[in-house]
Design an enzyme around this catalytic site. Structure first.
Site, PDB file in Angstrom:
ATOM      1  N   ASP A 203      45.544  66.011  35.410  1.00 45.86           N
ATOM      2  CA  ASP A 203      45.058  66.724  34.325  1.00 45.86           C
ATOM      3  C   ASP A 203      45.475  67.947  33.924  1.00 45.86           C
ATOM      4  O   ASP A 203      45.199  68.530  34.707  1.00 45.86           O
ATOM      5  CB  ASP A 203      43.825  66.343  34.110  1.00 45.86           C
ATOM      6  N   ILE A 204      45.781  68.436  33.391  1.00 46.97           N
ATOM      7  CA  ILE A 204      45.729  69.353  32.268  1.00 46.97           C
ATOM      8  C   ILE A 204      45.030  70.094  32.010  1.00 46.97           C
ATOM      9  O   ILE A 204      44.934  72.240  32.993  1.00 46.97           O
ATOM     10  CB  ILE A 204      46.855  69.609  30.773  1.00 46.97           C
TER      11      ILE A 204
ATOM     12  N   ASN B 149      37.501  56.753  29.476  1.00 45.37           N
ATOM     13  CA  ASN B 149      36.759  56.897  28.190  1.00 45.37           C
ATOM     14  C   ASN B 149      37.907  56.157  27.079  1.00 45.37           C
ATOM     15  O   ASN B 149      38.433  55.239  26.683  1.00 45.37           O
ATOM     16  CB  ASN B 149      36.905  58.388  27.287  1.00 45.37           C
TER      17      ASN B 149
ATOM     18  N   GLU C 134      39.850  61.520  23.938  1.00 44.64           N
ATOM     19  CA  GLU C 134      40.400  62.095  23.159  1.00 44.64           C
ATOM     20  C   GLU C 134      41.873  61.988  22.883  1.00 44.64           C
ATOM     21  O   GLU C 134      43.075  61.878  21.811  1.00 44.64           O
ATOM     22  CB  GLU C 134      40.788  63.686  24.036  1.00 44.64           C
ATOM     23  N   VAL C 135      43.071  61.269  24.070  1.00 44.41           N
ATOM     24  CA  VAL C 135      44.468  60.466  24.005  1.00 44.41           C
ATOM     25  C   VAL C 135      44.279  59.526  23.906  1.00 44.41           C
ATOM     26  O   VAL C 135      43.950  58.555  24.804  1.00 44.41           O
ATOM     27  CB  VAL C 135      44.560  61.475  25.340  1.00 44.41           C
TER      28      VAL C 135
ATOM     29  N   HIS D 166      44.537  55.709  29.844  1.00 42.67           N
ATOM     30  CA  HIS D 166      44.102  56.525  31.201  1.00 42.67           C
ATOM     31  C   HIS D 166      42.899  56.184  31.960  1.00 42.67           C
ATOM     32  O   HIS D 166      41.291  55.941  31.148  1.00 42.67           O
ATOM     33  CB  HIS D 166      44.364  57.802  30.639  1.00 42.67           C
ATOM     34  N   MET D 167      42.821  55.795  33.096  1.00 40.26           N
ATOM     35  CA  MET D 167      41.788  56.157  34.486  1.00 40.26           C
ATOM     36  C   MET D 167      41.221  58.402  34.409  1.00 40.26           C
ATOM     37  O   MET D 167      42.851  58.627  35.599  1.00 40.26           O
ATOM     38  CB  MET D 167      41.986  55.093  35.013  1.00 40.26           C
ATOM     39  N   HIS D 168      40.469  58.472  34.576  1.00 39.17           N
ATOM     40  CA  HIS D 168      40.935  59.822  34.647  1.00 39.17           C
ATOM     41  C   HIS D 168      39.931  59.796  37.489  1.00 39.17           C
ATOM     42  O   HIS D 168      38.960  58.271  37.127  1.00 39.17           O
ATOM     43  CB  HIS D 168      39.338  61.022  34.657  1.00 39.17           C
TER      44      HIS D 168
END
Ligand code: AMP
Ligand code: ZN
Length: 122
Positions: free
Chosen positions: A30-31, A86, A94-95, A99-101
């Site tokens: 993650d950025i 999310n 947000e995106v 995606h799984m964090h």
């Protein structure tokens, strides 16, 4: 899909710090990490939200689930981690590419959600 930032990462049009890649999924850091270990695992195909998942997505989404543990350990989260997806407006996504964090240690993470007064059942 043209403008999707994560599709662009899949296509190599914008850079990422890659953690893992195969035919179906991609993992990258993650950025804006919120913990010492914080990377994302995404399907290579564009699925906007988890709420849009369908039977044809089972291979990619299943891989994301089963690669979470090995990749978390490889990144140093060997005492556990938190996996978060999310989804949509209420999930504060947000995106809009699923995606799984994967977020982890070494210290235990704070509670996931703070219980609000209004959550109480009287
Ligand atoms: P979410 O709120 O679950 O949609 O989170 C989107 C996540 O994507 C955030 O944690 C961002 O820091 C992360 N992110 C956005 N752009 C990039 C990028 N180009 N490379 C890596 N992570 C990104
Ligand atoms: Zn996409």
């Amino acid at each position: 899909m043209e403008d999707c930032i994560f599709c662009k990462i899949v296509r190599g049009e914008i850079p990422s710090r890659k953690v893992y890649e195969d035919d179906d999924i991609l993992a990258f850091h993650d950025i804006r990490p919120i913990a010492p270990v914080h990377f994302l695992i995404i399907p290579k195909i564009h699925i906007p939200t988890l709420g849009d998942a369908a039977p044809g997505h089972q291979l990619a989404l299943g891989k994301i689930m089963t690669m979470a543990g090995p990749l978390a350990r490889q990144q140093g989260a060997d005492q556990g981690f938190r996996a978060i997806i999310n989804s949509g407006k209420v999930g504060l996504q947000e995106v809009y590419h699923v995606h799984m964090h994967i977020i982890g240690g070494p210290e235990p993470l704070p509670p996931m959600l703070v219980r609000r007064r209004t959550d109480r059942v009287e």
